[in-house]
Design a protein around this motif. Structure first.
Motif, PDB file in Angstrom:
ATOM      1  N   LYS A 230       0.850  -1.193   0.000  1.00  0.00           N
ATOM      2  CA  LYS A 230       0.000   0.000   0.000  1.00  0.00           C
ATOM      3  C   LYS A 230       0.879   1.235   0.000  1.00  0.00           C
ATOM      4  CE  LYS A 230      -3.945  -2.069   2.410  1.00  0.00           C
ATOM      5  NZ  LYS A 230      -4.853  -1.952   3.583  1.00  0.00           N
ATOM      6  N   SER A 231       0.485   2.259  -0.740  1.00  0.00           N
ATOM      7  CA  SER A 231       1.275   3.478  -0.829  1.00  0.00           C
ATOM      8  C   SER A 231       0.370   4.695  -0.754  1.00  0.00           C
ATOM      9  CB  SER A 231       2.080   3.506  -2.140  1.00  0.00           C
ATOM     10  OG  SER A 231       1.205   3.423  -3.260  1.00  0.00           O
ATOM     11  N   LEU A 232       0.949   5.826  -0.388  1.00  0.00           N
ATOM     12  CA  LEU A 232       0.199   7.080  -0.307  1.00  0.00           C
ATOM     13  C   LEU A 232       0.041   7.683  -1.695  1.00  0.00           C
ATOM     14  CD1 LEU A 232       1.921   8.682   2.807  1.00  0.00           C
ATOM     15  CD2 LEU A 232      -0.323   7.610   2.735  1.00  0.00           C
ATOM     16  N   SER A 233      -1.109   8.285  -1.889  1.00  0.00           N
ATOM     17  CA  SER A 233      -1.333   8.995  -3.154  1.00  0.00           C
ATOM     18  C   SER A 233      -0.631  10.349  -3.111  1.00  0.00           C
ATOM     19  CB  SER A 233      -2.834   9.185  -3.396  1.00  0.00           C
ATOM     20  OG  SER A 233      -3.384  10.023  -2.377  1.00  0.00           O
ATOM     21  N   LEU A 234      -0.503  10.999  -4.269  1.00  0.00           N
ATOM     22  CA  LEU A 234       0.133  12.308  -4.337  1.00  0.00           C
ATOM     23  C   LEU A 234      -0.637  13.328  -3.509  1.00  0.00           C
ATOM     24  CD1 LEU A 234       2.257  14.202  -5.482  1.00  0.00           C
ATOM     25  CD2 LEU A 234       0.788  14.520  -7.508  1.00  0.00           C
ATOM     26  N   GLN A 235      -1.968  13.242  -3.510  1.00  0.00           N
ATOM     27  CA  GLN A 235      -2.776  14.183  -2.733  1.00  0.00           C
ATOM     28  C   GLN A 235      -2.562  13.995  -1.226  1.00  0.00           C
ATOM     29  OE1 GLN A 235      -6.960  13.890  -3.547  1.00  0.00           O
ATOM     30  NE2 GLN A 235      -7.508  15.625  -2.232  1.00  0.00           N
ATOM     31  N   ASP A 236      -2.492  12.727  -0.780  1.00  0.00           N
ATOM     32  CA  ASP A 236      -2.238  12.465   0.637  1.00  0.00           C
ATOM     33  C   ASP A 236      -0.852  12.973   1.049  1.00  0.00           C
ATOM     34  OD1 ASP A 236      -4.692  11.239   0.927  1.00  0.00           O
ATOM     35  OD2 ASP A 236      -3.906   9.238   0.459  1.00  0.00           O
ATOM     36  N   ASN A 237       0.107  12.812   0.197  1.00  0.00           N
ATOM     37  CA  ASN A 237       1.466  13.258   0.497  1.00  0.00           C
ATOM     38  C   ASN A 237       1.531  14.774   0.649  1.00  0.00           C
ATOM     39  OD1 ASN A 237       4.256  12.893   0.890  1.00  0.00           O
ATOM     40  ND2 ASN A 237       4.630  13.525  -1.215  1.00  0.00           N
ATOM     41  N   LEU A 238       0.811  15.517  -0.250  1.00  0.00           N
ATOM     42  CA  LEU A 238       0.799  16.974  -0.173  1.00  0.00           C
ATOM     43  C   LEU A 238       0.123  17.458   1.103  1.00  0.00           C
ATOM     44  CD1 LEU A 238      -0.042  17.845  -3.909  1.00  0.00           C
ATOM     45  CD2 LEU A 238       2.160  18.083  -2.731  1.00  0.00           C
TER      46      LEU A 238
END
Length: 411
Positions: A388-396
């Motif tokens: 599982k990985s974080l999306s770009l929106q979650d990272n921002l």
């Protein structure tokens, strides 16, 4: 001291031609100096009988007849190698004291795991505690075992115990620190013979270690810095450090011998000088300058005592003891016990016990090679695993700053 110089074994029941021949064989083979026999089943012993067992007339002996031969004990020793002093004996034991050995006979174990296949008695734990208390009270040390874990086996093979053991004093360990007790094969007796040997092997160069007492010696740190900066070496950074450490090791050995000196010898010299001044003072012949020298010597003696305690503390690794504790006997016991416990005594190769350093090194390397050798079949593969990985929106959202509203809500 090799095995031909001083050996001791413990065995049972000397009666019978076969057993007598076995005893004579093992005494001659090991070049024994002191022999302990239990359950001889003999009420009387004579010089002729003891000389026959020993192989010549250079044998001293003490016999305890027991109860009509039951529980009888016999101690023999080589009169040229063991100087007899005195002995005491009673039911179940003979204690012989002399220049080298103090031998005792026991029928007890030190832990429940040393008895197998026998019914547990209610008094067994109490017996174990009493036996261990006896060992501790007499400051005895049990020599490391080599071979089988048990020394007595019942005739049907269902029961076994470790009833035979060699206990020595601290003075013994000072003379023969590498002594071990070797469990022999069980042949004509229900007990296995124990042979004590001190076999010194050349394991090559020993690693260099600093002594804590050096660090408080005046001029030590300055000497190390001056020597280190004076070394001129070539090569890579790693090679330079290695070569400098090698040269420093040699210089420290010379400094330790010539400057730091032997602490025990230094202490004896200081005490003798103090004693000389005390004798002069008793005769009212001590000058004022001599009184000042005596005062300085007392201070030097305290410094030497602190260094000796630091040395013993470092060797025994007893870091929790406070400075100033002069229990050097405890330090020495801890040191000897740790060394004997951690010592690599040898390896078993093809069913045979071997203590040759080259063989031990090769066997240890082979074992670790097999232990840590990697194979393709054992490698963990993660090719088909989806993480599982974080999306770009979650990272921002995680890295953006906090707003004033979020701070107020949190408070």
């Amino acid at each position: 001291m090799g095995c031909h110089d001083n050996c001791k074994f413990e065995h049972k029941r000397a009666g019978g031609g076969t057993k007598a021949r076995y005893l004579k064989h093992i005494i001659a083979r090991e070049g024994a100096v002191f022999v302990c026999l239990q359950e001889t089943k003999a009420v009387q012993f004579s010089d002729a009988r003891c000389y026959s067992l020993w192989g010549d007339n250079k044998a001293g002996w003490v016999h305890y007849e027991g109860d009509n031969g039951g529980g009888s004990l016999l101690s023999l020793w080589h009169t040229d190698a063991f100087i007899y002093d005195s002995h005491i004996m009673g039911k179940g034991f003979i204690a012989v004291s002399g220049q080298h050995v103090k031998a005792n006979y026991f029928n007890a174990v030190r832990s429940p795991g040393e008895r197998k296949g026998t019914k547990e008695r209610g008094s067994q734990l109490s017996e174990i505690r009493e036996f261990n208390r006896f060992i501790d009270a007499n400051l005895l040390i049990e020599l490391p075992f080599v071979g089988k874990s048990f020394t007595w086996f019942s005739s049907n093979g269902k029961a076994k115990s470790r009833l035979d053991r060699i206990l020595v004093s601290e003075e013994w360990m000072q003379v023969w620190p590498s002594c071990k007790q070797y469990v022999q094969r069980r042949e004509v007796f229900d007990h296995c013979a124990l042979v004590v040997k001190s076999v010194d092997k050349d394991w090559g160069p020993k690693p260099f270690r600093t002594i804590d007492a050096w660090l408080v010696e005046k001029g030590f740190m300055e000497m190390v810095k001056d020597r280190w900066n004076a070394y001129v070496v070539q090569g890579s950074s790693f090679t330079k450090v290695k070569d400098k450490l090698k040269r420093l090791k040699g210089d420290l050995k010379i400094w330790n011998k010539d400057i730091f000196g032997n602490l025990e010898s230094t202490k004896k010299r200081i005490l003798q000088e103090i004693e000389d001044y005390v004798c002069q003072d008793c005769n009212d012949n001590l000058l004022v300058c001599d009184r000042m020298k005596r005062f300085e010597l007392v201070g030097q003696r305290k410094e030497v005592d602190n260094k000796l305690e630091s040395l013993m503390r470092q060797k025994s690794r007893v870091s929790w003891l406070k400075n100033g504790d002069s229990c050097t006997k405890f330090f020495y016991s801890s040191l000897k016990w740790r060394r004997s416990r951690n010592q690599v005594k040898g390896v078993e190769v093809g069913g045979l016990w071997c203590e040759e350093p080259s063989t031990v090194r090769a066997e240890a390397r082979r074992w670790f090679d097999n232990r840590f050798r990697a194979t393709r079949d054992l490698r963990v593969r993660l090719d088909a695993v989806e993480f599982k990985s974080l999306s770009l929106q979650d990272n921002l959202r995680l890295i953006e700053g906090f707003s004033e509203t979020e701070v107020r809500d949190a408070m």
